[in-house]
Motif scaffolding. Structure first.
Motif, PDB file in Angstrom:
ATOM      1  N   SER A 192     -72.688 -35.179  11.137  1.00 21.65           N
ATOM      2  CA  SER A 192     -71.423 -34.608  10.621  1.00 21.65           C
ATOM      3  C   SER A 192     -71.478 -34.794   9.356  1.00 21.65           C
ATOM      4  O   SER A 192     -71.393 -36.512   8.973  1.00 21.65           O
ATOM      5  CB  SER A 192     -70.501 -34.449  10.496  1.00 21.65           C
ATOM      6  OG  SER A 192     -68.951 -34.069  10.217  1.00 21.65           O
ATOM      7  N   PHE A 211     -68.836 -31.089  15.707  1.00 22.45           N
ATOM      8  CA  PHE A 211     -69.516 -31.000  16.921  1.00 22.45           C
ATOM      9  C   PHE A 211     -71.221 -31.385  16.576  1.00 22.45           C
ATOM     10  O   PHE A 211     -71.406 -30.682  15.965  1.00 22.45           O
ATOM     11  CB  PHE A 211     -69.124 -29.719  17.626  1.00 22.45           C
ATOM     12  CG  PHE A 211     -67.843 -29.443  18.218  1.00 22.45           C
ATOM     13  CD1 PHE A 211     -67.156 -30.142  18.962  1.00 22.45           C
ATOM     14  CD2 PHE A 211     -67.196 -27.715  17.556  1.00 22.45           C
ATOM     15  CE1 PHE A 211     -66.099 -30.397  19.311  1.00 22.45           C
ATOM     16  CE2 PHE A 211     -66.105 -27.446  18.381  1.00 22.45           C
ATOM     17  CZ  PHE A 211     -65.462 -28.960  19.151  1.00 22.45           C
ATOM     18  N   GLU A 212     -71.520 -31.988  17.591  1.00 24.50           N
ATOM     19  CA  GLU A 212     -72.964 -31.775  17.665  1.00 24.50           C
ATOM     20  C   GLU A 212     -73.353 -32.086  19.159  1.00 24.50           C
ATOM     21  O   GLU A 212     -72.691 -31.925  19.895  1.00 24.50           O
ATOM     22  CB  GLU A 212     -73.159 -34.108  17.059  1.00 24.50           C
ATOM     23  CG  GLU A 212     -72.917 -34.328  16.031  1.00 24.50           C
ATOM     24  CD  GLU A 212     -73.225 -35.833  15.392  1.00 24.50           C
ATOM     25  OE1 GLU A 212     -73.784 -36.556  16.254  1.00 24.50           O
ATOM     26  OE2 GLU A 212     -72.362 -36.003  14.446  1.00 24.50           O
ATOM     27  N   GLN A 213     -74.215 -31.985  19.147  1.00 26.36           N
ATOM     28  CA  GLN A 213     -75.914 -31.162  20.240  1.00 26.36           C
ATOM     29  C   GLN A 213     -75.247 -32.165  21.598  1.00 26.36           C
ATOM     30  O   GLN A 213     -75.050 -31.599  22.916  1.00 26.36           O
ATOM     31  CB  GLN A 213     -77.276 -30.973  20.523  1.00 26.36           C
ATOM     32  CG  GLN A 213     -77.661 -29.517  18.857  1.00 26.36           C
ATOM     33  CD  GLN A 213     -77.140 -28.394  19.464  1.00 26.36           C
ATOM     34  OE1 GLN A 213     -76.796 -28.267  20.460  1.00 26.36           O
ATOM     35  NE2 GLN A 213     -77.137 -27.775  18.319  1.00 26.36           N
ATOM     36  N   VAL A 273     -70.210 -20.853  12.529  1.00 28.89           N
ATOM     37  CA  VAL A 273     -71.202 -21.431  13.123  1.00 28.89           C
ATOM     38  C   VAL A 273     -72.501 -19.966  12.328  1.00 28.89           C
ATOM     39  O   VAL A 273     -71.956 -18.893  11.528  1.00 28.89           O
ATOM     40  CB  VAL A 273     -71.682 -21.056  14.255  1.00 28.89           C
ATOM     41  CG1 VAL A 273     -72.730 -20.476  14.844  1.00 28.89           C
ATOM     42  CG2 VAL A 273     -69.963 -21.319  15.365  1.00 28.89           C
ATOM     43  N   LEU A 309     -77.509 -21.851  20.397  1.00 27.33           N
ATOM     44  CA  LEU A 309     -76.915 -22.169  20.633  1.00 27.33           C
ATOM     45  C   LEU A 309     -76.760 -22.994  21.940  1.00 27.33           C
ATOM     46  O   LEU A 309     -77.123 -22.574  22.587  1.00 27.33           O
ATOM     47  CB  LEU A 309     -75.147 -21.728  20.179  1.00 27.33           C
ATOM     48  CG  LEU A 309     -74.462 -21.115  18.707  1.00 27.33           C
ATOM     49  CD1 LEU A 309     -72.899 -20.723  18.916  1.00 27.33           C
ATOM     50  CD2 LEU A 309     -73.955 -22.584  18.400  1.00 27.33           C
ATOM     51  N   MET A 368     -72.625 -27.146  23.518  1.00 31.91           N
ATOM     52  CA  MET A 368     -72.041 -26.228  22.206  1.00 31.91           C
ATOM     53  C   MET A 368     -71.422 -25.235  22.762  1.00 31.91           C
ATOM     54  O   MET A 368     -70.276 -24.909  21.981  1.00 31.91           O
ATOM     55  CB  MET A 368     -73.006 -26.259  21.025  1.00 31.91           C
ATOM     56  CG  MET A 368     -72.775 -25.165  19.941  1.00 31.91           C
ATOM     57  SD  MET A 368     -71.850 -27.476  19.296  1.00 31.91           S
ATOM     58  CE  MET A 368     -73.079 -28.232  18.180  1.00 31.91           C
ATOM     59  N   PRO A 428     -70.178 -26.498  14.737  1.00 30.30           N
ATOM     60  CA  PRO A 428     -71.321 -27.229  14.264  1.00 30.30           C
ATOM     61  C   PRO A 428     -71.426 -28.483  13.796  1.00 30.30           C
ATOM     62  O   PRO A 428     -70.854 -27.278  12.925  1.00 30.30           O
ATOM     63  CB  PRO A 428     -72.111 -26.296  15.295  1.00 30.30           C
ATOM     64  CG  PRO A 428     -72.512 -25.031  15.982  1.00 30.30           C
ATOM     65  CD  PRO A 428     -70.820 -24.784  14.984  1.00 30.30           C
TER      66      PRO A 428
END
Length: 275
Positions: A78, A106-108, A163, A171, A175, A44
């Protein structure tokens, strides 16, 4: 937030710190096709991927270092945009025999952050150095950032998911799906995988007080168990780390935990290169 300590650490790292540092300093890949073992960090946004690279550099230099750019104000987005390789200087003219690749997080949402398919391409060595990720467009063969003929050196030898320990239980399903999809792709390629749970001091007050308590914390052990259950990674592949952030001096407890994780990455990567 967690509290409570076991009498003894459930994983002993501090007494092995010097041995682990010696191992890291002397490590050389036995496979002569590669000069460097390649470790790819993913996970993430704002999980501490770039901070972990700085923390490894800090341990090796014996003082806090800051080469991978980080920005706390990018909450939820990010800060890392490009595919970037970080090596580490051992002495003038000499480098350590491993490198880290940092990528966009990674984004939600399913349509933001680094595309899962781009990470799959990176695993196989198809993403060139400096490629700028586009959340809305996957990298394709023929694009400027595509390496059509990767060598073993270009390919990823170890995959590490980063993480924050205080977010494992939160999470999102989206994700978890992204992380598992990358993990499955790595498994199909035979690439070994580990996980690092960061921000352990924010998750546990006893660790904030004394970093040598990292593997004594009951709460952090629960988070490792939870990550194991949600993402399917074996317990001995999940590590706890406090990244260097506000420290201005080297910290033995932090170093021991970082070196424990780093040694395992190198061992797993060496096993992969043997095959």
């Amino acid at each position: 937030m967690g509290s409570g300590l076991f009498k003894k650490p459930w994983r002993e790292v501090s007494e092995k710190g010097k041995d682990n540092l010696k191992f890291v300093k002397s490590y050389q890949p036995q496979n002569k096709q590669v000069k460097h073992l390649r470790i790819l960090l993913h996970g993430p946004v704002c999980a501490g991927k770039s901070c972990f690279i700085n923390s490894v550099d800090s341990v090796l230099k014996g003082r806090p270092a800051c080469r991978a750019q980080t920005d706390a104000s990018y909450a939820g987005r990010s800060f890392t945009k490009k595919y970037q390789t970080f090596d580490f200087t051992k002495s003038p003219g000499a480098k350590y025999s491993f490198v880290f690749n940092d990528i966009m997080g990674f984004e939600q949402d399913s349509d933001s952050g680094v595309p899962v398919e781009d990470i799959k391409l990176a695993l196989r060595g198809h993403v060139i150095e400096g490629y700028k990720f586009d959340p809305y467009k996957e990298l394709m063969e023929g694009d400027d950032g595509f390496n059509s003929d990767p060598t073993l050196e270009d390919k990823v030898h170890v995959l590490v998911c980063v993480v924050p320990a205080d977010t494992v239980s939160r999470l999102s399903d989206e994700m978890v799906k992204k992380i598992r999809e990358v993990r499955l792709a790595a498994s199909e390629l035979g690439i070994p995988q580990l996980a690092i749970l960061t921000r352990v001091d924010e998750a546990c007050p006893e660790v904030k007080e004394d970093t040598s308590n990292i593997y004594k914390s009951k709460y952090l052990k629960e988070q490792v168990d939870r990550y194991h259950q949600r993402l399917g990674l074996p317990m001995n592949c999940i590590f706890l780390v406090k990244n260097y952030s506000d420290e201005i001096a080297s910290n033995r407890g932090m170093n021991a935990a970082i070196l424990c994780a780093l040694r395992q990455m190198l061992c797993f990567g060496e096993d992969f290169l043997e095959n």
